[in-house]
Design a protein around this motif. Structure first.
Motif, mmCIF file in Angstrom:
data_model
loop_
_atom_site.group_PDB
_atom_site.id
_atom_site.type_symbol
_atom_site.label_atom_id
_atom_site.label_comp_id
_atom_site.label_asym_id
_atom_site.label_seq_id
_atom_site.Cartn_x
_atom_site.Cartn_y
_atom_site.Cartn_z
ATOM 1 N N PRO A 1 38.904 42.147 53.796
ATOM 2 C CA PRO A 1 39.671 42.761 54.894
ATOM 3 C C PRO A 1 41.162 42.857 54.582
ATOM 4 N N GLU A 2 41.699 41.856 53.883
ATOM 5 C CA GLU A 2 43.135 41.883 53.560
ATOM 6 C C GLU A 2 43.442 43.039 52.603
ATOM 7 N N LEU A 3 42.537 43.288 51.659
ATOM 8 C CA LEU A 3 42.799 44.396 50.722
ATOM 9 C C LEU A 3 42.897 45.715 51.480
ATOM 10 N N GLY A 4 41.972 45.920 52.428
ATOM 11 C CA GLY A 4 41.998 47.154 53.219
ATOM 12 C C GLY A 4 43.263 47.248 54.058
ATOM 13 N N LEU A 5 43.667 46.126 54.613
ATOM 14 C CA LEU A 5 44.874 46.103 55.449
ATOM 15 C C LEU A 5 46.120 46.422 54.615
ATOM 16 N N LEU A 6 46.211 45.834 53.428
ATOM 17 C CA LEU A 6 47.371 46.089 52.560
ATOM 18 C C LEU A 6 47.413 47.561 52.149
ATOM 19 N N ALA A 7 46.229 48.115 51.863
ATOM 20 C CA ALA A 7 46.179 49.536 51.499
ATOM 21 C C ALA A 7 46.655 50.389 52.673
ATOM 22 N N SER A 8 46.163 50.091 53.887
ATOM 23 C CA SER A 8 46.567 50.872 55.077
ATOM 24 C C SER A 8 48.059 50.817 55.286
ATOM 25 N N ALA A 9 48.610 49.635 55.106
ATOM 26 C CA ALA A 9 50.024 49.434 55.420
ATOM 27 C C ALA A 9 50.937 49.948 54.306
ATOM 28 N N GLY A 10 50.339 50.327 53.168
ATOM 29 C CA GLY A 10 51.173 50.821 52.076
ATOM 30 C C GLY A 10 51.864 49.692 51.333
ATOM 31 N N VAL A 11 51.098 48.638 51.034
ATOM 32 C CA VAL A 11 51.616 47.556 50.184
ATOM 33 C C VAL A 11 50.729 47.544 48.931
ATOM 34 N N PRO A 12 50.990 48.449 47.979
ATOM 35 C CA PRO A 12 50.041 48.614 46.862
ATOM 36 C C PRO A 12 50.135 47.531 45.806
ATOM 37 N N HIS A 13 51.211 46.739 45.807
ATOM 38 C CA HIS A 13 51.362 45.699 44.780
ATOM 39 C C HIS A 13 51.787 44.379 45.414
ATOM 40 N N PRO A 14 50.846 43.705 46.094
ATOM 41 C CA PRO A 14 51.219 42.435 46.736
ATOM 42 C C PRO A 14 51.605 41.373 45.707
ATOM 43 N N LEU A 15 52.522 40.511 46.107
ATOM 44 C CA LEU A 15 52.979 39.428 45.225
ATOM 45 C C LEU A 15 52.013 38.244 45.358
ATOM 46 N N VAL A 16 51.296 37.961 44.275
ATOM 47 C CA VAL A 16 50.261 36.909 44.311
ATOM 48 C C VAL A 16 50.369 36.020 43.077
ATOM 49 N N HIS A 17 49.724 34.856 43.170
ATOM 50 C CA HIS A 17 49.560 34.022 41.980
ATOM 51 C C HIS A 17 48.406 34.610 41.174
ATOM 52 N N PRO A 18 48.636 34.944 39.898
ATOM 53 C CA PRO A 18 47.565 35.592 39.133
ATOM 54 C C PRO A 18 46.449 34.604 38.775
ATOM 55 N N ARG A 19 45.353 35.159 38.295
ATOM 56 C CA ARG A 19 44.233 34.331 37.821
ATOM 57 C C ARG A 19 44.590 33.767 36.457
ATOM 58 N N PRO A 20 44.377 32.469 36.238
ATOM 59 C CA PRO A 20 44.678 31.928 34.913
ATOM 60 C C PRO A 20 43.691 32.446 33.859
ATOM 61 N N ARG A 21 44.236 32.799 32.713
ATOM 62 C CA ARG A 21 43.402 33.190 31.565
ATOM 63 C C ARG A 21 43.132 31.916 30.770
ATOM 64 N N VAL A 22 41.857 31.585 30.678
ATOM 65 C CA VAL A 22 41.479 30.286 30.113
ATOM 66 C C VAL A 22 40.768 30.495 28.782
ATOM 67 N N VAL A 23 41.398 30.016 27.708
ATOM 68 C CA VAL A 23 40.814 30.141 26.375
ATOM 69 C C VAL A 23 39.835 28.981 26.161
ATOM 70 N N ASP B 1 46.698 31.051 29.588
ATOM 71 C CA ASP B 1 47.432 30.258 30.563
ATOM 72 C C ASP B 1 46.975 28.802 30.505
ATOM 73 N N ALA B 2 45.787 28.581 29.920
ATOM 74 C CA ALA B 2 45.265 27.224 29.761
ATOM 75 C C ALA B 2 44.213 27.247 28.651
ATOM 76 N N PHE B 3 43.968 26.082 28.063
ATOM 77 C CA PHE B 3 42.931 25.924 27.041
ATOM 78 C C PHE B 3 41.913 24.901 27.512
ATOM 79 N N VAL B 4 40.639 25.181 27.219
ATOM 80 C CA VAL B 4 39.598 24.177 27.451
ATOM 81 C C VAL B 4 38.758 24.091 26.188
ATOM 82 N N SER B 5 38.679 22.894 25.604
ATOM 83 C CA SER B 5 37.807 22.711 24.440
ATOM 84 C C SER B 5 36.688 21.773 24.824
ATOM 85 N N SER B 6 35.596 21.829 24.052
ATOM 86 C CA SER B 6 34.545 20.829 24.245
ATOM 87 C C SER B 6 34.246 20.171 22.916
ATOM 88 N N GLY B 7 33.895 18.900 22.978
ATOM 89 C CA GLY B 7 33.550 18.107 21.788
ATOM 90 C C GLY B 7 34.780 17.503 21.143
#
Ligand code: AMP
Ligand code: MG
Length: 422
Positions: free
Chosen positions: A174-196, A260-266
């Motif tokens: 619902p928030e995505l639709g609301l932002l589109a209606s209101a003309g906020v095409p690039h909301p300021l958000v915390h991005p998703r971490p890229r995890v290697v 943005d972060a590393f995860v190793s196993s072993g």
């Protein structure tokens, strides 16, 4: 933890000298910060947390429009209109969707109007086609309407300047639709971490390769891939790294720009080939802990440059449990989320569970609704290599330190790692 402390740890079952899970998690989280906010396109911002309060730059709706197909009129002109005593108005034009009306509604006049079309100036109500007899140049109105009838007023939903998304709120459909209606095409958000994601081990082959005797397929990369995705992060598979310090360091560095972060196993326990430990131990940036938990006792955590590095143990179930306990909350914090914990329920154990007295034991269970609430049934053996027992489970029952035997019928807290729809 220093080497001399390490040597004191001979009796792991007692839990002596081990770091409590809560304390270990606290150490991790205290070193994790939300990622720097970015202005992302709406579709990419889905599921992300707003980094600021967002106010609407416009009224919604932004113009008064018709809610029906019919005639825009002046309510005062049709007072007393009824099927027996219709009021006749002159049709002076048409209001169409997507266009500014070229006509106005004067006294004694009507304008043909489509649903969603702007109401022309002068008009203050709409009479639906069903209550009118359209005679071309003239229309007979059978219904008296009050001002505002079948008109969607400007600003009814949102006024310009109103807050539409709170800071800290996660953007759902619902928030995505609301932002589109209101003309906020690039909301300021915390991005998703890229995890290697790295899998260490000389014995590993990719799942596409037939293992030679003694080799095993890399399970952990895929467990972690799914777990990172489910946490809302972006997994990047860096592949299998041999038990070689230089190869590990080079691989980590080669992925640095994307991570943005590393995860190793072993490679984090005390064996001679424990490559992650060898590569990072005593460099001051990654520390190795023995945590009072089972599975998942050996853990490495620290930073490579400014990127968090999680060195998880190698056994497939340990990897999953460690991810749930340490990595997932950290990734959620990086995404700006405030609720870092999985949902928990209290359930009745269907069978006796035995475990190490000194550690928090995570028992793979299947939780289901029974007659008197939730029932947790262990899905199989305790071995941390038994990955099928994890695939059958939907929760991790937590047997606290100090409890060696949890009898059938006793109450346990269970962390649920699948949603109830699954
Ligand atoms: P390690 O701590 O590296 O000695 O690993 C502990 C155990 O987990 C060993 O039996 C490894 O073969 C196994 N293991 C390590 N990495 C993986 C992996 N990526 N997939 C499946 N098993 C693994
Ligand atoms: Mg290994």
């Amino acid at each position: 933890m220093s080497g001399s402390e390490d040597r004191r740890l001979h009796d792991h079952d007692s839990g002596e000298g081990l770091l409590a899970v809560d304390e270990a998690l606290e150490r991790v989280l205290s070193q994790i910060q939300p990622l720097t906010p970015l202005e992302l396109p709406i579709s990419e911002a889905y599921g992300c947390v707003a980094a600021e309060e967002i106010r609407s730059p416009t009224d919604l709706p932004s113009f008064p429009s018709s809610a029906m197909d019919g005639f825009a009129v002046r309510a005062a002109d049709v007072v007393g209109a009824s099927p027996e005593r219709p009021v006749e108005l002159k049709v002076v034009g048409r209001a169409m969707i997507g266009r500014r009306p070229e006509v106005t509604v004067g006294s004694g006049e009507a304008v043909r109007i489509a649903t969603g079309a702007p109401v022309p100036a002068g008009g203050d109500a709409v009479v639906p086609v069903e209550n009118a007899d359209d005679g071309g140049d003239l229309v007979r109105i059978f219904e008296a309407v009050v001002a505002g009838r079948h008109v969607r007023p400007q600003g009814e939903d949102v006024r310009r300047g109103d807050p539409i998304v709170r800071k800290g709120m996660r953007l759902g459909a619902p928030e995505l639709g609301l932002l589109a209606s209101a003309g906020v095409p690039h909301p300021l958000v915390h991005p998703r971490p890229r995890v290697v994601i790295l899998s260490t081990g000389d014995e590993l082959v990719p799942p596409t390769t037939e293992p030679r005797f003694g080799q095993i397929r890399d399970a952990n990369a895929y467990t972690l891939f799914g777990a990172v995705r489910e946490a809302g992060g972006v997994p990047i598979l860096a592949g299998i790294v041999r038990d070689d310090v230089d190869e590990l360091r080079e691989t980590v560095l080669s992925f640095d720009l994307q991570a943005d972060a590393f995860v190793s196993s072993g490679g984090v326990s005390v064996g001679e080939r424990d490559v992650v430990k060898a590569a990072f131990f005593q460099r001051g940036d990654v520390s190795f802990y023995r945590v009072a938990m089972q599975p998942g006792m050996p853990q490495g955590f620290g930073h490579v440059g400014d990127k968090p590095f999680f060195g998880l143990p190698g056994n497939p179930v340990s990897v999953f449990v460690s991810f749930e306990v340490f990595v997932r909350p950290a990734l959620l914090k990086m995404m700006g989320r405030s609720q870092l914990r999985r949902p928990e329920v209290t359930a009745t154990l269907a069978e006796e569970v035995r475990g190490p007295v000194g550690k928090l034991q995570y028992v793979r269970v299947r939780v289901a609704r029974g007659e008197d609430g939730w029932v947790a049934t262990p899905t199989g053996g305790r071995g941390s290599n038994l990955i099928a027992t994890l695939a059958r489970a939907n929760g991790l029952a937590m047997i606290p330190p100090g409890v060696g035997v949890a009898p059938a019928g006793s109450s346990v807290r269970v962390m649920l790692f699948r949603s109830s729809e699954d």
